[in-house]
Write an enzyme that holds these catalytic residues in place. Structure first.
Site, PDB file in Angstrom:
ATOM      1  N   GLU A 217      -9.484   4.688   7.492  1.00 21.11           N
ATOM      2  CA  GLU A 217     -10.386   3.726   8.007  1.00 21.11           C
ATOM      3  C   GLU A 217     -11.568   3.825   7.302  1.00 21.11           C
ATOM      4  O   GLU A 217     -11.991   5.002   6.966  1.00 21.11           O
ATOM      5  CB  GLU A 217     -10.524   3.725   9.419  1.00 21.11           C
ATOM      6  CG  GLU A 217      -9.534   3.297  10.275  1.00 21.11           C
ATOM      7  CD  GLU A 217      -9.032   4.244  11.173  1.00 21.11           C
ATOM      8  OE1 GLU A 217      -9.744   5.291  11.348  1.00 21.11           O
ATOM      9  OE2 GLU A 217      -7.935   4.102  11.643  1.00 21.11           O
TER      10      GLU A 217
ATOM     11  N   ASN B 275     -18.750  -0.697   3.378  1.00 24.86           N
ATOM     12  CA  ASN B 275     -19.052   0.546   2.682  1.00 24.86           C
ATOM     13  C   ASN B 275     -18.154   0.244   1.291  1.00 24.86           C
ATOM     14  O   ASN B 275     -16.975   0.718   0.958  1.00 24.86           O
ATOM     15  CB  ASN B 275     -18.165   1.719   3.289  1.00 24.86           C
ATOM     16  CG  ASN B 275     -18.608   2.976   2.674  1.00 24.86           C
ATOM     17  OD1 ASN B 275     -19.107   2.989   1.367  1.00 24.86           O
ATOM     18  ND2 ASN B 275     -18.252   4.015   3.180  1.00 24.86           N
TER      19      ASN B 275
ATOM     20  N   TYR C 227     -11.183   3.671  -3.245  1.00 21.83           N
ATOM     21  CA  TYR C 227      -9.943   3.718  -2.818  1.00 21.83           C
ATOM     22  C   TYR C 227      -9.159   2.872  -3.570  1.00 21.83           C
ATOM     23  O   TYR C 227      -7.996   2.937  -3.751  1.00 21.83           O
ATOM     24  CB  TYR C 227      -9.970   3.606  -1.313  1.00 21.83           C
ATOM     25  CG  TYR C 227     -10.623   4.617  -0.394  1.00 21.83           C
ATOM     26  CD1 TYR C 227     -10.493   5.883  -0.655  1.00 21.83           C
ATOM     27  CD2 TYR C 227     -11.505   4.185   0.473  1.00 21.83           C
ATOM     28  CE1 TYR C 227     -11.120   6.685   0.182  1.00 21.83           C
ATOM     29  CE2 TYR C 227     -12.263   4.896   1.252  1.00 21.83           C
ATOM     30  CZ  TYR C 227     -12.170   6.315   1.157  1.00 21.83           C
ATOM     31  OH  TYR C 227     -12.674   7.379   1.907  1.00 21.83           O
TER      32      TYR C 227
END
Ligand SMILES: CC(C)(COP(=O)(O)OP(=O)(O)OC[C@H]1O[C@@H](n2cnc3c(N)ncnc32)[C@H](O)[C@@H]1OP(=O)(O)O)[C@@H](O)C(=O)NCCC(=O)NCCS
Length: 211
Positions: free
Chosen positions: A142, A147, A154
């Site tokens: 999560e 962010n 990611y």
């Protein structure tokens, strides 16, 4: 700097807790890393400098005054309470929980002064390799909607958004974005990972020969 990735040890906890505090100031209380090291589901690694040792932060605390200062001076005079062991200098850390064939990344953080030097990427690669070694089928995590640094990291490694937890973060009711990297042992994921590892090591050998 000489970057080394290894399992987190007890003596790393004071530095890891400081990085946690700097990186996630709104999350209180912080993760209990002592308990995490004893948790069989949890796996933590640190990115450290093999060549630089630091004392545990507690040993650098300002001298106390008054009654408690007298007690602490007496303790050190009598030699009771051995100082916490020194640890290698820690740049950042990451952790995952393995449950029912699913690796869930709990945390990944780098000291602000060491960001944008490929350390977060090295930690994520180590997490993916570890998940494969632990025979996980997929990796989930999560991340705060705002962010962008972490989401971009990611995404670079093939994680995609699979859901949204509305108002998940209690401090500001920010949404939590659920991301996942499925079929981590598949040829496609492995080939992509190899390519990224290669690109990363080429980039670092030019920018910083010892990374
Ligand atoms: C997220 C974090 C771990 C990245 O660590 P880092 O060491 O700075 O990352 P790297 O230098 O390895 O960067 C790797 C990739 O991440 C992305 N990235 C990192 N910082 C970025 C930024 N400020 N803006 C946009 N993308 C960024 C990029 O895709 C980058 O690849 P590139 O160099 O090819 O552009 C770091 O920003 C951090 O500790 N943040 C605070 C803690 C946190 O939010 N953790 C995530 C919790 S889910």
């Amino acid at each position: 700097m000489a970057l080394n990735l290894r399992s987190m040890r007890k003596e790393d906890i004071p530095q890891v807790a400081e990085i946690d505090r700097e990186s996630f100031p709104t999350l209180w209380p912080p993760i209990n890393y002592q308990r995490e090291l004893e948790n069989r589901l949890a796996h933590y690694i640190v990115a450290c400098d093999d060549k630089e040792m630091v004392e545990a932060p507690e040993t650098k605390a300002a001298p106390q005054k008054g009654f408690y200062g007298l007690i602490s001076r007496l303790k050190s005079f009598l030699g009771s309470g051995s100082p916490p062991p020194a640890s290698q200098y820690i740049f950042g850390f990451a952790g995952l929980w393995l449950m029912a064939g699913e690796a869930h990344i709990t945390n990944i953080a780098v000291w602000e002064k060491h960001r944008r030097q490929g350390i977060g990427e090295a930690l994520l690669i180590a997490m993916i390799d570890l998940a494969i070694e632990l025979e996980a089928r997929l990796i989930t995590l999560e991340v705060r909607a705002s962010n962008t640094a972490a989401r971009s990291l990611y995404a670079k490694y093939g994680f995609t958004q699979v859901g949204v937890r509305r108002g998940y973060y209690t401090d500001n009711r920010e949404d939590g974005i659920l991301m996942s990297l499925p079929d981590i042992a598949s040829d496609t994921v492995q080939a992509n990972l190899q390519q990224l590892k290669q690109a990363r090591s080429q980039k670092n050998s030019i920018a910083s020969p010892s990374l």
